[in-house]
Scaffold this motif. Structure first.
Motif, PDB file in Angstrom:
ATOM      1  N   VAL A 115       0.836  -1.203   0.000  1.00  0.00           N
ATOM      2  CA  VAL A 115       0.000   0.000   0.000  1.00  0.00           C
ATOM      3  C   VAL A 115       0.868   1.249   0.000  1.00  0.00           C
ATOM      4  N   LEU A 116       1.856   1.251   0.877  1.00  0.00           N
ATOM      5  CA  LEU A 116       2.715   2.423   1.009  1.00  0.00           C
ATOM      6  C   LEU A 116       3.412   2.747  -0.317  1.00  0.00           C
ATOM      7  N   LEU A 117       3.919   1.707  -0.994  1.00  0.00           N
ATOM      8  CA  LEU A 117       4.639   1.934  -2.250  1.00  0.00           C
ATOM      9  C   LEU A 117       3.698   2.356  -3.372  1.00  0.00           C
ATOM     10  N   TYR A 126      -6.137   6.265  -3.873  1.00  0.00           N
ATOM     11  CA  TYR A 126      -6.552   5.253  -2.902  1.00  0.00           C
ATOM     12  C   TYR A 126      -7.504   4.249  -3.565  1.00  0.00           C
ATOM     13  N   ALA A 127      -8.356   4.749  -4.450  1.00  0.00           N
ATOM     14  CA  ALA A 127      -9.309   3.856  -5.128  1.00  0.00           C
ATOM     15  C   ALA A 127      -8.581   2.885  -6.056  1.00  0.00           C
ATOM     16  N   ILE A 137     -11.603   0.223   0.114  1.00  0.00           N
ATOM     17  CA  ILE A 137     -10.773   1.406   0.252  1.00  0.00           C
ATOM     18  C   ILE A 137     -10.450   1.694   1.726  1.00  0.00           C
ATOM     19  N   GLY A 138     -11.386   1.339   2.609  1.00  0.00           N
ATOM     20  CA  GLY A 138     -11.139   1.514   4.042  1.00  0.00           C
ATOM     21  C   GLY A 138      -9.933   0.705   4.508  1.00  0.00           C
ATOM     22  N   THR A 139      -9.768  -0.476   3.904  1.00  0.00           N
ATOM     23  CA  THR A 139      -8.619  -1.317   4.244  1.00  0.00           C
ATOM     24  C   THR A 139      -7.332  -0.685   3.746  1.00  0.00           C
ATOM     25  N   VAL A 140      -7.405  -0.065   2.571  1.00  0.00           N
ATOM     26  CA  VAL A 140      -6.229   0.656   2.058  1.00  0.00           C
ATOM     27  C   VAL A 140      -5.824   1.729   3.058  1.00  0.00           C
ATOM     28  N   ARG A 143      -4.363   0.247   6.284  1.00  0.00           N
ATOM     29  CA  ARG A 143      -3.005  -0.295   6.079  1.00  0.00           C
ATOM     30  C   ARG A 143      -1.982   0.819   5.881  1.00  0.00           C
ATOM     31  N   LEU A 144      -2.399   1.853   5.162  1.00  0.00           N
ATOM     32  CA  LEU A 144      -1.504   2.984   4.917  1.00  0.00           C
ATOM     33  C   LEU A 144      -1.139   3.651   6.235  1.00  0.00           C
ATOM     34  N   SER A 145      -2.168   3.815   7.054  1.00  0.00           N
ATOM     35  CA  SER A 145      -1.954   4.466   8.335  1.00  0.00           C
ATOM     36  C   SER A 145      -0.998   3.640   9.207  1.00  0.00           C
TER      37      SER A 145
END
Lengths: 172, 265
Positions: A115-117, A126-127, A137-140, A143-145
């Motif tokens: 996700v970060l990359l 994000y989409a 998208i909430g999972t993205v 995970r990003l956080s």
């Protein structure tokens, strides 16, 4: 008309940064990805975006490669991988921070690293990242956080006594 | 400034990734100005982002190695041993658009497709590429409808067709379907193991090379073991090295030539 060729440099970058492998291993993966794209071009959704589609193929290949590696019990030794996996031959001072960053990145679980990359380096929205990873998208976002928080913690812990590493300065 | 909506963690990441609309961005900036601790954390995240871009950015500046040339890959698929399927030809047109594609297409289409073992191997690889990756509909008739599947494929191929049993090698029979090839209908049977790794066998009547010993082929990560016996050609394909597939193919051939008594109908 959508062209695949201009996307190849970014696919190589994502493969190398996600696998943290040497250029040859990462390029093999990109080659697999492109071959699949050629054979499956007709399966691409007409309304889909070629970049997201290619990143999806590449991501799935990379993840199965990583999981195979785990099953077989081998891994790329981090110290060897560092220079090969990233393009910049660092200067001494920059090299120190660069090394910290790479080591911190290596501590992230694959799902957070990807996700970060995708978001930070490949500039996917994000989409789009959600599509590539086949998660909501909430999972993205979560995970990003977690990825950013964890990277920060690891780098803070690694930072020299002089305080926060200068790489963390806000650049705007 | 009074934000209309509370600032969320998602907004903060959107700020870092420069993904916010200008008004929202201004609201986040105002919030950060009055929350120095959050601002410090977010500045750290922005720094991470820049550091990652600096570290990996140059990879995309490197010249692309010839191994990754699309024109070359498409050329390789057109080599005499494998004909270029029309769908790949269509793909090639789209992938390459106008540049550098001149000449290959007409040649690719005018070449007669080889009919023998090499063609079967190619059809097996193409079939595998399409169906093994299909998460939900890899097979049309599942293992529970095995009898119906065997009847269907046997009728269309006008030959009694056997479904080998690979349970002893750790592969479950998933089911199969009829597929189209340039040489008429073929039966595809798919198997998977405990890791979800799929392998597929394609079988069809052979006009030529109807009795041919096993040979191995690989394309990228996909390999195939292909042979023909008594006018029926078989190819076992999977994302495995050929030497891993070979013993499975041996077992299939053993069962098939043992006169189909291994078939559990």
């Amino acid at each position: 008309m959508i062209l695949v060729e201009p996307l190849i440099p970014a696919l190589r970058r994502y493969a190398r940064s996600l696998l943290r492998a040497d250029a040859a291993a990462a390029d093999d993966l990109v080659q697999d990805c492109l071959e699949r794209a050629i054979t499956r071009w007709h399966q691409r959704r007409a309304d889909g975006d070629a970049r997201t589609w290619l990143f999806t193929i590449l991501h799935n290949l990379a993840v199965s490669r990583l999981r195979q590696a785990v099953r077989r019990g081998w891994h790329v030794p981090i110290d060897d991988a560092d220079e090969a996996a990233t393009a910049r031959p660092p200067t001494q001072e920059a090299g120190l921070r660069h090394g910290e960053l790479m080591r911190a990145l290596d501590t992230l679980p694959e799902e957070q690293r990807s996700v970060l990359l995708l978001v930070s380096v490949e500039d996917l929205s994000y989409a789009e990242a959600a599509k590539v990873l086949d998660v909501p998208i909430g999972t993205v976002m979560s995970r990003l956080s977690r990825a950013r928080e964890r990277l920060q913690r690891t780098m803070d812990a690694d930072a020299p006594a002089s305080g926060r590493a200068p790489t963390l300065r806000r650049v705007k | 400034m009074n934000p209309n909506l509370p600032i969320t963690e998602d907004d903060l990441h959107g700020y870092v990734d420069q993904a916010l609309a200008p008004e929202r961005r201004a609201e986040v900036e105002a919030y950060l100005a009055s929350h120095p601790e959050v601002a410090q954390r977010i500045a750290g995240y922005a720094g991470q982002r820049e550091a990652l871009r600096d570290a990996f950015g140059p990879i995309a500046e490197e010249p692309v190695p010839p191994q990754l040339s699309l024109a070359r890959m498409i050329e390789a698929r057109r080599s005499p041993a494998r004909h270029l399927p029309w769908r790949a030809a269509a793909a090639a047109v789209l992938l390459l658009a106008i540049g550098g594609a001149g000449g290959w297409l007409s040649r690719g289409l005018s070449q007669p497709a080889p009919a023998g073992i090499a063609a079967l191997a190619q059809e097996g690889a193409d079939t595998y590429a399409v169906y093994a990756s299909d998460r939900n509909r890899a097979v049309e008739l599942g293992a529970a409808d095995r009898e119906q599947l065997v009847r269907w494929v046997s009728n269309r191929l006008q030959r009694p067709i056997a479904v080998p049993d690979l349970a002893s090698a750790g592969y479950r029979f998933m089911g199969g379907r009829l597929v189209a090839t340039p040489h008429g209908p073929a039966g595809m049977f798919m198997y998977d193991d405990d890791h979800g790794t799929r392998i597929a066998m394609l079988v069809r009547p052979m006009e030529i090379e109807g009795d041919t010993p096993m040979s191995e082929r690989s394309r990228g990560a996909v390999s195939g073991v292909t042979w023909a016996e008594q006018g029926l050609g078989y190819t076992l394909v999977g994302a495995k090295p050929a030497d891993v597939l070979h013993p499975l193919a041996d077992e299939m051939r053993r069962q098939i030539s043992a006169g189909q008594d291994s078939v559990k109908l």
